[in-house]
Design a protein around this motif. Structure first.
Motif, short mmCIF file in Angstrom:
data_model
loop_
_atom_site.label_atom_id
_atom_site.label_comp_id
_atom_site.label_asym_id
_atom_site.label_seq_id
_atom_site.Cartn_x
_atom_site.Cartn_y
_atom_site.Cartn_z
N ILE A 1 1.01 -1.23 0.21
CA ILE A 1 -0.17 0.01 0.10
C ILE A 1 0.87 1.32 0.02
O ILE A 1 1.62 1.36 0.76
N TYR B 1 -5.88 3.92 4.50
CA TYR B 1 -6.07 2.52 4.75
C TYR B 1 -5.95 2.37 6.18
O TYR B 1 -6.79 1.59 6.84
N ARG C 1 -8.88 16.09 4.81
CA ARG C 1 -8.00 15.55 3.70
C ARG C 1 -7.18 16.62 3.00
O ARG C 1 -6.17 16.48 2.65
N ILE D 1 -8.00 -2.72 0.84
CA ILE D 1 -6.97 -3.07 0.27
C ILE D 1 -7.30 -2.71 -1.33
O ILE D 1 -6.37 -2.21 -2.01
N GLU E 1 -4.44 8.82 -7.64
CA GLU E 1 -3.38 9.70 -7.43
C GLU E 1 -2.37 9.84 -8.53
O GLU E 1 -1.75 11.01 -8.98
N TRP E 2 -1.96 8.83 -9.12
CA TRP E 2 -1.17 8.57 -10.06
C TRP E 2 -1.45 9.39 -11.34
O TRP E 2 -0.63 10.10 -11.85
N GLU F 1 -2.26 13.56 -9.96
CA GLU F 1 -0.98 14.00 -9.54
C GLU F 1 0.35 13.76 -10.28
O GLU F 1 0.77 14.63 -11.07
N LYS F 2 1.04 12.72 -10.21
CA LYS F 2 1.91 12.35 -10.82
C LYS F 2 1.97 12.54 -12.25
O LYS F 2 3.06 13.22 -12.99
N GLU G 1 -13.11 11.98 -3.87
CA GLU G 1 -13.59 11.14 -2.33
C GLU G 1 -14.87 11.74 -1.87
O GLU G 1 -15.83 10.97 -1.48
N TYR G 2 -15.30 12.80 -1.97
CA TYR G 2 -16.35 13.84 -1.32
C TYR G 2 -17.71 13.13 -2.34
O TYR G 2 -18.63 12.73 -1.75
N ILE H 1 -2.49 7.48 0.99
CA ILE H 1 -3.28 6.42 0.75
C ILE H 1 -3.06 5.56 2.01
O ILE H 1 -3.90 4.80 2.42
N GLN I 1 2.10 16.09 -12.84
CA GLN I 1 3.32 16.55 -12.70
C GLN I 1 4.32 16.52 -13.87
O GLN I 1 5.45 17.41 -13.88
N ARG J 1 -9.69 -0.28 -2.14
CA ARG J 1 -9.63 1.08 -2.32
C ARG J 1 -8.29 1.62 -2.39
O ARG J 1 -8.27 2.66 -2.96
N ALA J 2 -7.47 0.91 -1.67
CA ALA J 2 -6.02 1.39 -1.72
C ALA J 2 -5.45 1.41 -3.18
O ALA J 2 -4.69 2.49 -3.86
N ARG K 1 -7.12 4.19 -5.21
CA ARG K 1 -6.53 5.41 -4.76
C ARG K 1 -5.31 5.75 -5.21
O ARG K 1 -4.59 6.75 -5.97
N ARG K 2 -4.31 4.67 -5.33
CA ARG K 2 -2.86 4.54 -5.80
C ARG K 2 -3.04 5.17 -7.34
O ARG K 2 -2.44 6.04 -7.73
N TYR L 1 2.65 1.94 -19.41
CA TYR L 1 2.17 1.45 -17.95
C TYR L 1 0.64 1.48 -17.94
O TYR L 1 0.14 0.35 -17.53
N ILE M 1 -9.74 14.72 -3.56
CA ILE M 1 -10.43 14.97 -2.38
C ILE M 1 -11.87 15.32 -2.66
O ILE M 1 -12.70 14.79 -2.25
#
Lengths: 222, 222
Positions: free
Chosen positions: A53, A62, A88, B82, B92-93, B96-97, B61-62, A58, B100, B84-85, B88-89, B143, B58
Motif C-alpha cells: 500500500i 487505509y 484531507r 485493500i 493519485e497517479w 498528481e504524478k 472522495e467527497y 493512501i 506533474q 480501495r488503496a 486510490r494509488r 504503464y 479530495i
C-alpha cells in the motif's frame, strides 16, 4: 527524516499499532522496491504479506479504514463528508505541498546529500535551494499559525489525521533548527500539545548520524 | 483542458449529477479564488453554498461519499480497504504524478501560454519542456498499456474512479494529438470503452479557441 513516514508512524501509534520499520533509500531505486512501488515514493506499508500500500495519503486512508473505524471517539477522521474533505485538504497540504515546497529540499540538501553517492546526486548543499525552501517555509508556518489561532486543532474542533501530518512535517524541520517558533506562538502551543503525545516519543529519540538535532528538539517544554 | 476538472466532471456524470461549471484561470490568482483555495489548484467544488472542497483527489472522495455510497453496484469505489488503496494509488497517479510529469507541461506550453499575459508567463512554447513531457508520456502510456493487458479495468476487475482519472488525463493529451495509440493496443481498447460512456460526451464536444483537436479526438471508433 521522511516526513510522510513519520506521519504514518504517528497515525499507527495513535491506534496502538506497532510497525516493523525497514529503511529504504528511494534514490537507490532498488529493483525490489520499484516492483512494490513504481512511483518510488515512501512510505510503503505491507500487512500480512498482502500487496503493498503506497503513499502517505493512501496509507493514511487505509489505516483509518482498518483501524480508525473501530476506534469510536478516538478516530482521527470525522464522520461527515464535508469535514472529512477539510481533514484531507490539510493532510494533503502537509504530505504533498509542504513536502514539495519545503521539506524535500531542506532534507535533501542538509541530510541525504551526505549519504548519497556522487552518481545519485550527492555532494555539497545547494545554497539557493536551501534559501528558496526557507522562504517558502515562512509562508507555511504562518498558515499553521493562522489555523492554530482560529481552531482548536488544525482541521477543526477535534484532533485529526491532519494534525499528525502537519506535526510530522514540522518535526523534521524542527530537528534541523529551521523553525523560528517565537514568531508563531499559536503554532508553538499547538505543536507542544501534539509533541507530548506518547505516539511522538519514538520520533524524538531518533538521531541522524553526523547531524545532531537542535537542543530543544526533544524537550516537551521548549 | 484541466485534466483533474475533467476527472470530476466524468465522476459526477457517472452518478447522474449535473454540475454548473465556472471557468477559473489559476495563474491570475484572483483574490476570491485564493480565499476559496489558498493552494490555487483546480478543481474546487461548492455545494449548496457550503465551504469549498478543493483538489481532484479530495473532491473525488467527497463525491464517492455523498453519491457513490448510494449507487450500489454502480459505485466506482470498491468496498475492501485493500482494493480501495489500489484505486486510490492509480487515481493519485493520474491526478498528481502524470499531471506533474506530463500534462501540466504540454497544456501550459501548447495552450495556456497563448492566453497568458507576458507577466503571467505567456509567450512562445518552450521546446525543451515539451520534449521532456513527451519522453515522460511514453513511460506512462506503457504503464496504462500494461495495466490494460493484465486487468479488465485499470485498478481491477471492475470500472472505478481510477479509470476516470486516467481517461481524463489521456483525453487532454489525445486532444493535442500527443498519443500514439498504435503502440499500445490494449490501452486503446480500454480507452475506447471509457470514451463511449455517456459521461464522456460533453468533453468530446468542447473545443479550445484557436487550437482544434486532432481529427480522431471525438470518434468513438478511432
Amino acid at each position: 527524516m521522511s516526513a510522510t513516514s513519520r506521519y504514518i508512524r504517528l497515525l499507527a501509534g495513535e491506534y496502538g499499532e506497532k510497525l516493523d520499520l525497514v529503511e529504504e533509500k528511494p534514490w537507490e531505486r532498488r529493483r525490489e522496491f520499484l516492483a512494490m512501488n513504481p512511483a518510488a515514493t515512501l512510505p510503503v506499508l505491507i500487512e500480512d504479506d498482502g500487496p503493498p500500500i503506497v503513499g502517505g495519503v493512501i496509507v493514511g486512508e487505509y489505516i483509518d479504514e482498518t483501524r480508525g473505524v473501530f476506534s469510536r471517539d478516538k478516530r482521527l477522521m470525522p464522520e461527515k463528508p464535508i469535514e472529512r474533505a477539510e481533514v484531507r485538504r490539510l493532510t494533503e497540504w502537509f504530505v504533498e505541498k509542504f513536502d514539495q515546497e519545503v521539506t524535500r529540499y531542506l532534507v535533501r540538501e542538509r541530510i541525504f546529500k551526505l549519504e548519497m553517492s556522487k552518481e545519485d546526486g550527492g555532494g555539497s548543499p545547494d545554497a539557493s535551494a536551501i534559501r528558496a525552501a526557507r522562504t517558502n517555509s515562512r509562508h507555511h508556518l504562518r498558515y499553521v499559525g493562522w489555523l492554530a489561532e482560529n481552531r482548536n486543532w488544525l482541521a477543526g474542533s477535534r484532533m485529526s489525521q491532519a494534525d499528525l501530518a502537519a506535526a510530522a512535517a514540522l518535526s523534521v524541520l524542527d530537528y534541523l533548527g529551521e523553525i523560528p517558533w517565537e514568531n508563531e506562538p499559536a503554532a508553538k502551543e499547538w505543536y507542544s500539545r501534539i509533541k507530548s503525545r506518547p505516539s511522538f516519543r519514538p520520533l524524538l529519540s531518533e538521531k541522524v548520524r553526523g547531524v545532531p538535532p537542535v537542543r530543544h528538539y526533544a524537550d516537551l517544554d521548549f
